[in-house]
Motif scaffolding. Structure first.
Motif, mmCIF file in Angstrom:
data_model
loop_
_atom_site.group_PDB
_atom_site.id
_atom_site.type_symbol
_atom_site.label_atom_id
_atom_site.label_comp_id
_atom_site.label_asym_id
_atom_site.label_seq_id
_atom_site.Cartn_x
_atom_site.Cartn_y
_atom_site.Cartn_z
ATOM 1 N N ARG A 140 29.368 -25.785 -63.392
ATOM 2 C CA ARG A 140 30.077 -24.603 -63.882
ATOM 3 C C ARG A 140 31.418 -24.988 -64.492
ATOM 4 N NH1 ARG A 140 26.675 -19.941 -63.509
ATOM 5 N NH2 ARG A 140 25.038 -20.555 -62.044
ATOM 6 N N PRO A 141 31.933 -24.166 -65.389
ATOM 7 C CA PRO A 141 31.315 -22.939 -65.904
ATOM 8 C C PRO A 141 30.129 -23.239 -66.799
ATOM 9 C CG PRO A 141 33.320 -23.422 -67.116
ATOM 10 C CD PRO A 141 33.243 -24.422 -66.013
ATOM 11 N N LEU A 142 29.071 -22.475 -66.651
ATOM 12 C CA LEU A 142 27.856 -22.671 -67.437
ATOM 13 C C LEU A 142 27.925 -21.796 -68.683
ATOM 14 C CD1 LEU A 142 25.080 -23.791 -67.946
ATOM 15 C CD2 LEU A 142 24.136 -22.074 -66.379
ATOM 16 N N ARG A 143 28.059 -22.448 -69.824
ATOM 17 C CA ARG A 143 28.114 -21.746 -71.110
ATOM 18 C C ARG A 143 26.723 -21.791 -71.747
ATOM 19 N NH1 ARG A 143 33.314 -23.855 -70.557
ATOM 20 N NH2 ARG A 143 32.585 -25.957 -71.055
ATOM 21 N N VAL A 144 26.292 -20.638 -72.228
ATOM 22 C CA VAL A 144 24.934 -20.476 -72.750
ATOM 23 C C VAL A 144 24.996 -20.017 -74.201
ATOM 24 C CG1 VAL A 144 22.772 -19.185 -72.507
ATOM 25 C CG2 VAL A 144 24.031 -19.923 -70.468
ATOM 26 N N LEU A 145 24.115 -20.578 -75.022
ATOM 27 C CA LEU A 145 23.957 -20.144 -76.408
ATOM 28 C C LEU A 145 22.582 -19.515 -76.559
ATOM 29 C CD1 LEU A 145 24.934 -19.974 -79.334
ATOM 30 C CD2 LEU A 145 24.016 -22.281 -79.701
ATOM 31 N N ASP A 146 22.562 -18.265 -76.989
ATOM 32 C CA ASP A 146 21.333 -17.498 -77.162
ATOM 33 C C ASP A 146 20.979 -17.467 -78.649
ATOM 34 O OD1 ASP A 146 19.258 -15.697 -77.078
ATOM 35 O OD2 ASP A 146 20.443 -14.003 -76.346
ATOM 36 N N LEU A 147 19.960 -18.249 -79.032
ATOM 37 C CA LEU A 147 19.533 -18.319 -80.428
ATOM 38 C C LEU A 147 18.589 -17.162 -80.745
ATOM 39 C CD1 LEU A 147 18.769 -22.148 -80.784
ATOM 40 C CD2 LEU A 147 20.890 -20.945 -81.324
#
Length: 324
Positions: A140-147
């Protein structure tokens, strides 16, 4: 030749009403009358092409779609796709971006109702189930990219389990719908094969639900995703399985990818396969559509991302496993 778009529009509305009543011959006749009122209206050519195809008049359909494409070279209506499915033009490696953008801009207001209620879409849940066992172990922090984030259906499922979600989608109207949910830190209207500099380059997880099937060649999108992941970062995505190498275009205007080609792209783009399962993505015309749900990691360095673990489970290369 004089043109009367208003008259053409009225006639085309009548033609479509006749089509709804399954009177295809009368519908074609009235649509041709609409075309005589305004021969330069690409929508009429497209509708005629669709009607001719339904009436098994292949050559007439091809000519109508070609006329539509000539009047609108950026192809917002997808005439080239219809020509491809008719075998009249060669298969390209992706759907035209302007067509996809226009399609989903128009679709945005009814998108969630259509997918959830009409198509029983469960892609976001399948993505979550596929990657859930790794989520607690990601640093963490877990950063997410939503394609291909659309209206934010993936964020609806993942938001409570990650720290930050950014989204990217071709359609500005879909982006606006996602923004209204308040779950994304950053939302960008862009192509997933050419991600803008405003997005981070240290995501721990990239999600791609029901978006890679609008691309034939997966290489550009996978390379773009890899460039934004931390070493060892995870990517989870859905695909539809195809029997033609490397891909073909299905009747639903989505690409289907051959298993061997998928593995080649993953290797070329420096991804290691962790999990390869199948599940029912949605219903289409009352029939279940099965898809692959794949979890991969970017290059080496998984131990740097997974707290206290230096290895993960062996890849499951079988597509017989079903995610529930």
């Amino acid at each position: 030749m004089s043109k009367d778009r208003m008259l053409a529009s009225r006639r085309l509305d009548i033609a479509l009403a006749l089509l709804d009543q399954n009177d295809i011959e009368a519908a074609i006749e009235v649509a041709q009358a609409a075309l005589s009122a305004d021969p330069d209206w690409q929508e009429t050519h497209f509708v005629l092409g669709d009607m001719f195809e339904r009436a098994d008049q292949r050559e007439n359909a091809i000519e109508a779609f070609r006329q539509c494409l000539a009047l609108d070279p950026v192809d917002r209506m997808g005439a080239e796709i219809r020509l491809t499915l008719l075998g009249a033009v060669a298969l390209r490696d992706r759907l035209p971006p302007d067509y996809v953008r226009a399609l989903f801009d128009d679709y945005a207001p009814r998108f969630e109702t259509s997918l959830r209620d009409g198509l029983v879409y469960r892609g976001p849940e399948l993505l979550f189930e596929a990657v859930r066992s790794w989520l607690p172990e990601l640093l963490r922090p877990l950063r997410v990219l939503d394609l291909g984030c659309g209206t934010g259906l993936v964020a609806d499922v993942f938001a409570g389990h990650v720290d930050v979600i950014d989204g990217v989608d071709l359609s500005p109207r879909m982006i606006n719908r996602a923004r209204a949910k308040g779950m994304y830190r950053n939302l960008v209207a862009a192509d997933i094969t050419d991600l803008p500099d405003s997005l981070d380059d240290d995501y721990g997880l990239v999600l791609a639900g029901d978006v890679l099937n609008y691309l034939g060649d997966l290489g550009p999108a996978l390379r773009a995703a890899h460039a934004r992941l931390v070493p060892g970062g995870l990517m989870v995505f859905t695909l539809e399985h195809g029997d033609i190498f490397p891909f073909d275009l299905g009747p639903g205007q989505r690409f289907r990818h051959h298993e061997g080609a998928i593995y080649d792209w993953l290797k070329d783009c420096q991804f290691e396969l962790l999990s390869d399962a199948t599940g029912i993505l949605r219903q289409e015309k009352g029939r279940p559509v099965s898809g692959r749900i794949m979890v991969v990691r970017a290059g080496d360095g998984i131990a740097n991302l997974l707290g206290g673990h230096d290895r993960v489970s062996e890849p499951d290369h079988s597509i017989d496993q079903t995610v529930h």
